[in-house]
Design a protein around this motif. Sequence first.
Motif, short mmCIF file in Angstrom:
data_model
loop_
_atom_site.label_atom_id
_atom_site.label_comp_id
_atom_site.label_asym_id
_atom_site.label_seq_id
_atom_site.Cartn_x
_atom_site.Cartn_y
_atom_site.Cartn_z
N THR A 157 13.03 18.51 31.32
CA THR A 157 13.47 17.00 30.70
C THR A 157 13.37 16.60 31.90
O THR A 157 12.36 17.28 33.04
CB THR A 157 15.06 16.63 30.28
N GLY A 169 18.73 9.37 28.04
CA GLY A 169 18.58 8.94 26.44
C GLY A 169 18.58 10.39 26.06
O GLY A 169 17.76 11.49 26.65
N VAL A 171 16.08 12.25 24.74
CA VAL A 171 14.56 13.16 24.67
C VAL A 171 14.10 13.75 23.86
O VAL A 171 13.17 14.39 23.74
CB VAL A 171 14.78 14.47 26.20
N PRO A 177 12.67 10.31 27.92
CA PRO A 177 13.40 9.06 26.20
C PRO A 177 12.00 8.49 26.09
O PRO A 177 12.24 7.93 25.13
CB PRO A 177 14.55 8.43 26.66
N TYR A 180 10.08 9.41 23.50
CA TYR A 180 10.71 9.87 22.59
C TYR A 180 10.15 8.55 21.28
O TYR A 180 9.70 7.86 20.65
CB TYR A 180 11.49 10.50 22.68
N THR A 221 17.66 5.99 22.18
CA THR A 221 16.32 6.94 23.95
C THR A 221 17.20 6.10 24.29
O THR A 221 16.43 6.64 26.02
CB THR A 221 15.49 6.70 22.86
#
Length: 464
Positions: A157, A169, A171, A177, A180, A221
Motif C-alpha cells: 500500500t 481509504g 485499497v 485508494p 481503487y 476509498t
Amino acid sequence: MNATAARSRVEITAQRPLTRVGRVLLMLVTPVSVLNPVLPHLGPVSAFTGFSALFFLYGILHLQKQQHIGLRQLIVLLCVPVAAISLAAVVNSFNVQYVFAQAVVVSGGAFITLGMLALPHTRDLIRAVLLGWLIASLCTSLFALIEITTGRHFGATYLDANPDATKLGVVTVFYNPNNYAAFLALTIPLLLAGAAMTTRKWLRLIYFFAAMVSVPLMFATSSRFGLATLFIAPATWIILRLRSHVTQAIACVFALVGAILILRFQQGSAAGDIAPIQASGSYEIDFLGLQIPADSSLLTRWNLILNGFDMMAQNPLGSGPGGYTVTAKAEGSSRLTFNITNPHNGAIEFFTQYGVLLGILAVVVTVALFTLSIRANSRYEKGAPERALASALVCVLASLPLILTMNSSFVGVPHEWAGFATCAAIGIHLRSRRGAAMAPEQIQSDDDAASQFAPRADQAKSTR
C-alpha cells in the motif's frame, strides 16, 4: 427493412465466431489487469505481462478481414508507436527505477489493445469483455469487505512508502485508494452496460448487484475525485437516457454542484504532507489573476501540471516511460509540490513521456469515441442494448477528466489499459453497427439471420 442496411449487418456478423479460448481470454483481460499485484510472478515477468503477450498472439493468429473503420486505424496508429517506445525502454532500462516497470505495463496494455482490435467486434466479444469487468468487480469488492472488517491489505500500500500520510481509504489490490476509486469510476457504467447486453436474467441481477455495491465502496476509498464521479456519471446517464429537457437540466445542475462541493469542501492532503492539515486553507492557486483557495493536495496537483507544461516545452518529443518522475527528481522545481514527483495527471503524463504528437493523437481518439457514442445513443431505440452500451461509454468519457487525475501514475496502471481497450472495442462495435436505428427485436432478428452465414464446425464436418 432497408436491404442494403440489412446486408451490411449480415456482413458485419458473418465472420468466424470467437472460439471458446477466445471468450475465456477476453473475460480474463480485466481480472488479470486488476489482480496482477497478487497473482504469481515469474522473475521479472508478471501475470499481466505474460497474459498480454499471449492475448496479442491469439488476436494476431485469429485476425480476420473486417469492415474498414477509421477509428480502428487511429487506435492502431496510436498503440504501435507507444508499444515500440515502451519496448525500447524495456530493453535499454532493465531494472531502472520508474522507467522499467512503467514501460512493461504500457507495452503490455498496448499489446492487449492491439490484440482486441484484431478480433471481430461482435456482441460476443463485448459480452465477454464486460463479463470480465464483472468478475474483477466482484473479486475486488470481496477484498474490500475483508479489508474493512479485518484491516488486512492485499499487497503493498502507499502507506509503506509514505508512513506519514494523513488519510487512508480502502485499497484492496490497488496500492492507493485513488487507484481503487479510478477502477470503480470505470466499472460502474460498464456494469450497467453489461446488464443491458446479457440475455440471462440471473446474470443481469448480478451486474446490478455489483454496480450497487460499488457505490458505498467508492465512499470507503475517501477519494474526492472518485466521489465527484458519483455525481457526474449518473447525471450523464440520466441526460442521455431521458428526453425531458427539464430533467436533463436538473441532472446537469446536480452534477456540477455536487462535484464542485465535493472537490472544494471535502478535506484532502498530499501523501506525506509536510504541512499541518489545519493550515491547508492558507494555500492558493493563481489562475488568470485569480487566487483560488486550495488545500495542499489540490495545490500539489496544480503545480505538477505546470511542471509538466515546462517539460513539454523543453522536450516536445517526450522523455519516455517514467520520464516525468525521472525529470522531476533530476531537475527539481521551484513550485511547491511537497516533494511529490509523480505527475498525478494522466494527460500530462502521456504528453510529457510520449510526446506532443502522440498526445494529440490520443486526444483525437478520445474525442472520436465521445462523438461516436453520443451519436449512437441518439440513434438506437430506448430498449436497445447498444444504446445502453453507448450511454456507458459516454459516462466513462465524461468522468475521464477526473479519472485521469486520481492516480499518481495513470499510464503505468494495468487496469487503465484494460479500460482503454474496452472503450476502444465498444466504440468500434458501435461504429460497425452504424445504420438504421434498430429496436431490440430487430437487432435480435438480424443477429439470427446473420448467424446463418457464419461458418459452423458441425456443417463443415457434415460435408467431409
